[in-house]
Design a protein around this motif. Structure first.
Motif, PDB file in Angstrom:
ATOM      1  N   TYR A 211      35.354  39.139  49.094  1.00 29.17           N
ATOM      2  CA  TYR A 211      36.106  40.051  47.878  1.00 29.17           C
ATOM      3  C   TYR A 211      35.245  40.660  47.528  1.00 29.17           C
ATOM      4  CZ  TYR A 211      38.626  35.056  46.479  1.00 29.17           C
ATOM      5  OH  TYR A 211      38.561  33.777  46.357  1.00 29.17           O
ATOM      6  N   LEU A 212      34.194  41.127  47.492  1.00 30.33           N
ATOM      7  CA  LEU A 212      33.386  41.931  47.229  1.00 30.33           C
ATOM      8  C   LEU A 212      33.987  43.466  48.795  1.00 30.33           C
ATOM      9  CD1 LEU A 212      29.774  40.837  46.501  1.00 30.33           C
ATOM     10  CD2 LEU A 212      31.063  42.178  44.595  1.00 30.33           C
ATOM     11  N   ILE A 213      34.543  42.786  49.290  1.00 32.44           N
ATOM     12  CA  ILE A 213      34.981  44.203  50.663  1.00 32.44           C
ATOM     13  C   ILE A 213      35.951  43.886  50.278  1.00 32.44           C
ATOM     14  CG2 ILE A 213      34.509  43.804  52.993  1.00 32.44           C
ATOM     15  CD1 ILE A 213      32.229  42.336  53.146  1.00 32.44           C
ATOM     16  N   ALA A 214      36.494  43.286  50.396  1.00 33.22           N
ATOM     17  CA  ALA A 214      38.251  42.742  50.342  1.00 33.22           C
ATOM     18  C   ALA A 214      38.536  44.211  48.497  1.00 33.22           C
ATOM     19  CB  ALA A 214      38.889  42.008  49.825  1.00 33.22           C
ATOM     20  N   GLN A 215      38.044  44.249  47.646  1.00 29.19           N
ATOM     21  CA  GLN A 215      38.488  45.106  47.025  1.00 29.19           C
ATOM     22  C   GLN A 215      37.887  46.893  47.538  1.00 29.19           C
ATOM     23  OE1 GLN A 215      34.460  44.349  44.482  1.00 29.19           O
ATOM     24  NE2 GLN A 215      36.017  42.736  43.497  1.00 29.19           N
ATOM     25  N   LEU A 217      39.407  47.541  50.123  1.00 29.53           N
ATOM     26  CA  LEU A 217      40.569  48.037  50.907  1.00 29.53           C
ATOM     27  C   LEU A 217      41.343  49.884  50.357  1.00 29.53           C
ATOM     28  CD1 LEU A 217      41.478  44.457  51.978  1.00 29.53           C
ATOM     29  CD2 LEU A 217      40.389  46.308  53.746  1.00 29.53           C
ATOM     30  N   ILE A 218      41.003  49.272  48.635  1.00 30.98           N
ATOM     31  CA  ILE A 218      41.794  49.615  47.931  1.00 30.98           C
ATOM     32  C   ILE A 218      41.054  51.357  47.557  1.00 30.98           C
ATOM     33  CG2 ILE A 218      43.984  48.739  47.299  1.00 30.98           C
ATOM     34  CD1 ILE A 218      42.356  47.648  44.638  1.00 30.98           C
ATOM     35  N   SER A 219      40.003  51.772  48.297  1.00 35.84           N
ATOM     36  CA  SER A 219      38.924  52.211  47.247  1.00 35.84           C
ATOM     37  C   SER A 219      40.315  53.952  48.343  1.00 35.84           C
ATOM     38  CB  SER A 219      37.663  52.678  48.550  1.00 35.84           C
ATOM     39  OG  SER A 219      37.222  53.460  48.000  1.00 35.84           O
ATOM     40  N   LEU A 227      35.380  50.721  56.447  1.00 39.09           N
ATOM     41  CA  LEU A 227      34.502  49.601  56.455  1.00 39.09           C
ATOM     42  C   LEU A 227      35.347  48.567  56.462  1.00 39.09           C
ATOM     43  CD1 LEU A 227      31.972  48.883  57.393  1.00 39.09           C
ATOM     44  CD2 LEU A 227      30.992  49.618  55.573  1.00 39.09           C
ATOM     45  N   ALA A 228      35.524  48.420  55.160  1.00 35.64           N
ATOM     46  CA  ALA A 228      36.375  47.569  54.980  1.00 35.64           C
ATOM     47  C   ALA A 228      37.176  46.642  55.343  1.00 35.64           C
ATOM     48  CB  ALA A 228      36.953  46.264  53.450  1.00 35.64           C
ATOM     49  N   ARG A 249      46.898  41.521  50.778  1.00 36.43           N
ATOM     50  CA  ARG A 249      46.645  40.432  52.007  1.00 36.43           C
ATOM     51  C   ARG A 249      45.129  39.084  51.997  1.00 36.43           C
ATOM     52  NH1 ARG A 249      50.484  42.019  57.029  1.00 36.43           N
ATOM     53  NH2 ARG A 249      52.363  41.934  55.863  1.00 36.43           N
ATOM     54  N   ALA A 250      44.962  40.325  51.829  1.00 41.87           N
ATOM     55  CA  ALA A 250      43.192  40.025  52.219  1.00 41.87           C
ATOM     56  C   ALA A 250      42.979  38.562  50.633  1.00 41.87           C
ATOM     57  CB  ALA A 250      41.860  41.012  52.145  1.00 41.87           C
ATOM     58  N   MET A 251      43.178  39.052  49.775  1.00 39.11           N
ATOM     59  CA  MET A 251      43.174  38.725  48.250  1.00 39.11           C
ATOM     60  C   MET A 251      43.443  36.980  48.498  1.00 39.11           C
ATOM     61  SD  MET A 251      40.779  40.361  46.854  1.00 39.11           S
ATOM     62  CE  MET A 251      40.166  39.447  45.125  1.00 39.11           C
ATOM     63  N   GLN A 252      44.408  37.463  48.880  1.00 40.23           N
ATOM     64  CA  GLN A 252      45.186  35.543  48.852  1.00 40.23           C
ATOM     65  C   GLN A 252      44.418  34.654  50.289  1.00 40.23           C
ATOM     66  OE1 GLN A 252      49.540  36.384  50.322  1.00 40.23           O
ATOM     67  NE2 GLN A 252      49.828  33.800  50.495  1.00 40.23           N
TER      68      GLN A 252
END
Lengths: 361, 252
Positions: A211-215, A217-219, A227-228, A249-252
């Motif tokens: 989850y910490l990486i997925a966040q 994705l919208i940086s 990198l994410a 998608r990633a979070m789901q």
């Protein structure tokens, strides 16, 4: 730390640099020792300041005056800094190079300096594990406050990497994951080396770390998103999506598969796009959570479940994926329908899936 | 089995060109005898791959003999006449330098270089392609080179990792994983090893030997009391042989 007051010594270091901090230390040592001790005991002090002053503190015999947490942190610093990989790598002279050729802390043919260093590091790690209660809070303090500052010294970064490694791999301390994730992306933005930190991050074997990486994705920073995407390359459909869609998608995917994820051990040292986590399709099919570390069910399976897995194992990889996804979805939506369904023969289940989804569950 | 799209060549005739103890023979024998179907556009493409695999092995042995130093990324070093050292420990080609000369220099002035095992594999791949392409085509194909672990490699190399392959053959890069490595020595978390054929492998910083040799080396660097051994992973990393062949065929 965010939301905390800044200690005076940190303030001086941040505003005027490490040399000014040391100058101030020596001034106070000679003029107002009590005030110096008070400042060194400040509960908001960050590790970086203590690190810069470590030799001055020792020379002035102030070590015993420090709070136990800071004292332990300095003990750890001393031990881990004395046995750095760097100190054992010979410099470029003819004879020394033959030692450098082989990477042998406890190794194969040559390099007695490296061998003894490696063995010593193994002893240090072992002792730290046996003294978790004393060591862990000090390591946590080092990592949480230490990563906030960029001293620009390789030895300092190596020390923090090592402390992070012990906490995440040996102690499986997940409370640090957010701080380490922050540092990974920060260093990546600066073009610095990240692969050891990424390795330690995943060695915590905690799927919540995804989850910490997925966040990221919208940086707003494209280096973060790149990198994410790389670290989450194993999530289906991520390559074709961008921005918010990729994030959703990633979070789901993480939420759906979280209980069934197993750490594979793949790293950036092994390949460019490591598949760090894989879904246990057997677990997802039975809706039984597994240990991310071993991939084994958290609770023993019942006989009927074992029988179901025999049929499940005979399906093709794609069929297994479809059936596992359908089972998981039905389990979430209507457990009363799922319960009789999961006990049906596997071929009949596959038929149901085909009828309902048109073969594309 | 091997299948050619042009239907012209017989894989066994190609096999006969190589000595029975050679890595090329071992590679072709494995693919011919496999139950998996390997598709090639022509015999020429198959020979290109066999030769490139041979060059990977030759480059590995050359790197081993030239005694490239093992250094963690924080302490990597390079010949600054040809390369710039990045803050992350990787090397980038200097402006105005011929890529082929810069790669060859690593094998000539080896004492000026030191890096980790994954970068050594990347160096091996570039050297092998250089030996296949020769200097002019190599310089045309690879104008900018970055030597780092697996990051920033040229797309033309197309290096990918494949899992659960039906066949593992000489020239493959395998990985020996050390799950219980001491976190204070992460450089021992695993070893990339090149399959040299006949059951032997090369791993930078450890040497050459069979798989057990590398497992023993890694096992000596686990946490105290560990009962979990290092092991060979069921995967292989390979350059894009098809893509490299197509470039070679249509650009040369």
């Amino acid at each position: 730390m965010t939301g905390m007051q800044t200690a005076l010594l940190d303030n001086i270091r941040i505003s005027n640099g490490p040399d000014s901090l040391r100058t101030y230390f020596h001034e106070l040592l000679h003029t107002d020792r009590e005030k110096l001790l008070q400042l060194l005991r400040d509960g908001n002090l960050r590790f970086c300041s203590l690190y810069i002053l470590r030799q001055d503190i020792a020379s002035a015999s102030l070590l015993e005056e420090l709070p136990p947490l800071y004292r332990k942190a300095l003990e750890i610093t001393k031990e881990l800094s004395e046995h750095s990989a760097g100190s054992s790598v010979p410099k470029a002279s003819g004879r020394a190079l033959s030692r450098a050729f082989f990477r042998t802390p406890a190794g194969i043919r040559r390099g007695s300096a490296r061998r003894s260093s490696g063995l010593r590091l193994a002893q240090i790690e072992s002792r730290m594990r046996s003294e978790t209660r004393q060591v862990s809070p000090a390591l946590e303090w080092i990592v949480k406050t230490g990563w906030e500052d960029d001293l620009g010294r390789a030895a300092y970064e190596l020390l923090l990497e090592r402390c992070s490694g012990i906490l995440l791999k040996s102690f499986r301390n997940s409370s640090l994951l957010a701080a380490v994730a922050e540092k990974i992306f920060d260093r990546n933005r600066q073009g610095k080396l990240i692969h050891n930190l990424v390795w330690a991050f995943f060695e915590a074997c905690n799927p919540d770390s995804l989850y910490l990486i997925a966040q990221r994705l919208i940086s707003a920073d494209s280096k973060d998103t790149a990198l994410a995407r790389k670290l989450l390359c194993f999530i289906p459909g991520l390559e074709e999506a961008a921005g918010t869609l990729a994030y959703l998608r990633a979070m789901q995917w993480i939420s759906e598969n979280r209980p069934f994820l197993c750490y594979t051990g793949e790293t950036m040292q092994m390949c460019s796009r490591p598949v760090c986590y894989a879904v246990s399709l057997e677990a997802k099919y039975l809706c039984r959570p597994v240990s991310p570390d071993s991939g084994r069910p958290l609770y023993p399976l019942e006989d009927w479940e074992m029988n179901q897995l025999v049929g499940f194992s005979k399906l093709t990889g794609t069929e297994q994926q479809h059936l596992a996804s359908f089972s998981c979805m039905l389990h979430q939506r209507d457990i009363y329908r799922w319960d009789p369904w999961i006990r049906q023969p596997v071929d009949k289940q596959a038929e149901t899936v085909s009828e309902i989804t048109g073969g594309s569950a | 089995m091997i299948r050619f799209a042009d239907g012209q060549d017989d894989p066994k005739k190609i096999l006969d060109r190589y000595g029975s103890g050679s890595p090329e023979y071992e590679f072709l024998r494995a693919y011919i005898d496999s139950s998996h179907v390997y598709d090639y556009s022509s015999g020429e493409e198959l020979v290109f791959e066999a030769d490139l695999r041979r060059h990977i092995i030759d480059a590995s042995i050359a790197l081993y003999r030239s005694r490239l130093a093992f250094r963690i990324f924080q302490e990597s070093k390079c010949n600054e006449r040809y390369w710039n050292r990045r803050v992350d420990g990787g090397f980038t080609l200097k402006t105005g330098v011929r890529p082929s000369e810069a790669i060859d220099d690593i094998f000539v002035n080896t004492r000026l270089y030191g890096t980790e095992c994954a970068t050594a594999i990347v160096i091996i791949y570039y050297k092998a392609v250089l030996d296949s392409y020769k200097a002019d085509l190599f310089n045309k194909a690879f104008g900018e080179i970055v030597l780092m672990n697996w990051r920033d490699m040229d797309d033309l190399l197309g290096v990918s990792t494949y899992r659960r392959l039906p066949d593992y053959v000489p020239g493959d890069c395998r990985y020996v994983k050390n799950p219980d490595v001491n976190p204070l020595t992460p450089e021992w978390q695993g070893e990339n090893i090149i399959d040299l054929g006949s059951g032997r492998y090369y791993g930078h910083g450890i040497g050459t030997g069979d798989v057990e040799y590398f497992i023993r080396a890694l096992n000596q660097n686990r946490i105290a009391g560990s009962q979990v051994s290092a092991y060979l992973m069921d995967s292989a990393t390979r350059p894009d042989f098809h893509g490299l062949y197509r470039y070679w065929k249509f650009a040369s």
